[in-house]
Design a protein around this motif. Structure first.
Motif, PDB file in Angstrom:
ATOM      1  N   TYR A  97       0.819  -1.205   0.000  1.00  0.00           N
ATOM      2  CA  TYR A  97       0.000   0.000   0.000  1.00  0.00           C
ATOM      3  C   TYR A  97       0.861   1.266   0.000  1.00  0.00           C
ATOM      4  CZ  TYR A  97      -4.373  -2.494   0.542  1.00  0.00           C
ATOM      5  OH  TYR A  97      -5.465  -3.296   0.313  1.00  0.00           O
ATOM      6  N   SER A 205     -15.398   3.525  -2.715  1.00  0.00           N
ATOM      7  CA  SER A 205     -15.100   2.257  -2.042  1.00  0.00           C
ATOM      8  C   SER A 205     -16.128   1.187  -2.400  1.00  0.00           C
ATOM      9  CB  SER A 205     -15.052   2.464  -0.526  1.00  0.00           C
ATOM     10  OG  SER A 205     -14.009   3.342  -0.166  1.00  0.00           O
ATOM     11  N   HIS A 250      -7.198  -6.602  -5.247  1.00  0.00           N
ATOM     12  CA  HIS A 250      -7.625  -5.614  -4.257  1.00  0.00           C
ATOM     13  C   HIS A 250      -6.667  -4.434  -4.216  1.00  0.00           C
ATOM     14  CE1 HIS A 250      -8.184  -3.835  -0.210  1.00  0.00           C
ATOM     15  NE2 HIS A 250      -9.453  -4.174  -0.386  1.00  0.00           N
ATOM     16  N   GLN A 251      -5.369  -4.692  -4.207  1.00  0.00           N
ATOM     17  CA  GLN A 251      -4.420  -3.592  -4.119  1.00  0.00           C
ATOM     18  C   GLN A 251      -4.415  -2.733  -5.380  1.00  0.00           C
ATOM     19  OE1 GLN A 251      -0.469  -4.570  -2.887  1.00  0.00           O
ATOM     20  NE2 GLN A 251      -1.078  -4.928  -0.769  1.00  0.00           N
ATOM     21  N   TYR A 254      -7.422  -0.485  -5.546  1.00  0.00           N
ATOM     22  CA  TYR A 254      -7.384   0.596  -4.565  1.00  0.00           C
ATOM     23  C   TYR A 254      -6.804   1.877  -5.159  1.00  0.00           C
ATOM     24  CZ  TYR A 254      -7.320   2.466   0.189  1.00  0.00           C
ATOM     25  OH  TYR A 254      -7.562   3.213   1.316  1.00  0.00           O
TER      26      TYR A 254
END
Length: 305
Positions: A97, A205, A250-251, A254
């Motif tokens: 992240y 989100s 997911h990353q 994001y």
């Protein structure tokens, strides 16, 4: 056709709620190739390590040797499956992240500092990644501590500060701000616009969650296969591969939220300080003089007009 979002004036504009979401996906559609290449080079390796760690951890959790411990009672039996693989995945996730933030905001910074006709290369972005990643890590630790301490008293202050400090990474990279300056700057910019920032974060989100559900399907199948002892879905390899797919998806997804937060930053700076408007005013008169289309008709030539 000229590519969108190659000039600073295109970023520094006031935008309403829908325009910020639209600009986010327009930017990603216009820059998916160079930005995606940077994400694959700098973020994907950490995402793969995250998936490997979580996949091995889940495999141990569902293995026969760990199952009796899981069914036991007590604090140590609950944490018994948190072995080296779990902590590897956790550390890799944090690093991922940080690299994601420095890559996305580093790409935006490179785009602002590079002439419109030039394409951003991974080498340019890597300079920002190496420069700002330690700063983003430090600010993340400070921000997490502030939010956790605030949440210990009441949940609402924690939520408020979590949103109020959401611009810290963008400020650190785009303004080269230190940790203290970025914290204060973020709260000042979001002051009076907390609800719009909160709403933007929630909506984006939800979009990410709906898109990310696709990457979660293999992992859910592997978990159900392990729990129900289905031979065709209970292999350890499937569990590990599905963990990698879920973590990587997911990353990478994001990054959508980070771009949306960046456009909220540009929007708030423009509303409160008019930086983009001042740039346009200062650029007046700097454009090259127009050329005469017909060289036979010039005001300094002799003749009748």
């Amino acid at each position: 056709m000229q590519q969108k979002f190659t000039q600073e004036a295109e970023f520094r504009q006031e935008r309403d709620f829908g325009q910020k979401i639209g600009a986010t996906f327009e930017f990603l559609a216009a820059h998916w190739k160079p930005l995606g290449k940077c994400l694959l080079y700098f973020v994907l390796p950490a995402a793969v390590l995250t998936g490997l760690g979580m996949g091995f951890s889940q495999t141990q959790m569902f293995s026969g040797s760990s199952l009796p411990l899981m069914l036991g009672s007590g604090r140590f039996s609950t944490l018994s499956y948190m072995g080296p693989a779990y902590w590897l995945g956790l550390v890799a996730s944090l690093i991922g992240y940080i690299l994601l933030g420095s890559t996305v905001y580093g790409y935006l910074r490179a785009r602002l500092d590079t002439p419109a006709e030039q394409i951003i290369t991974p080498g340019q972005v890597w300079q920002y990644v190496t420069r700002y990643s330690p700063m983003l890590l430090l600010s993340s630790v400070v921000t997490i501590l502030i939010v956790v301490v605030a949440s210990m008293f009441l949940l609402i202050p924690g939520i408020y500060l979590g949103v109020a400090l959401s611009l810290v990474w963008a400020i650190q990279v785009l303004e080269e701000g230190g940790v203290g300056y970025s914290l204060r700057r973020s709260m000042n910019l979001i002051s009076g616009k907390w609800w719009s920032t909160f709403g933007l974060t929630i909506v984006v989100s939800i979009i990410i969650g709906m898109m990310g559900a696709i990457f979660q399907v293999p992992q859910y199948l592997a978990i159900f296969g392990k729990a129900l002892h289905w031979d065709f879905l209970s292999s350890d390899l499937l569990m590990i591969v599905s963990g990698i797919v879920a973590a990587a998806g997911h990353q990478l997804l994001y990054s959508i939220l980070m771009v949306a937060i960046a456009f909220q930053y540009f929007n708030l700076v423009e509303r409160k300080e008019g930086y983009g408007l001042r740039m346009q005013v200062m650029s007046l008169g700097n454009a090259p003089a127009p050329t005469v289309a017909n060289q036979h008709l010039r005001p300094d030539d002799e003749g009748e007009y």
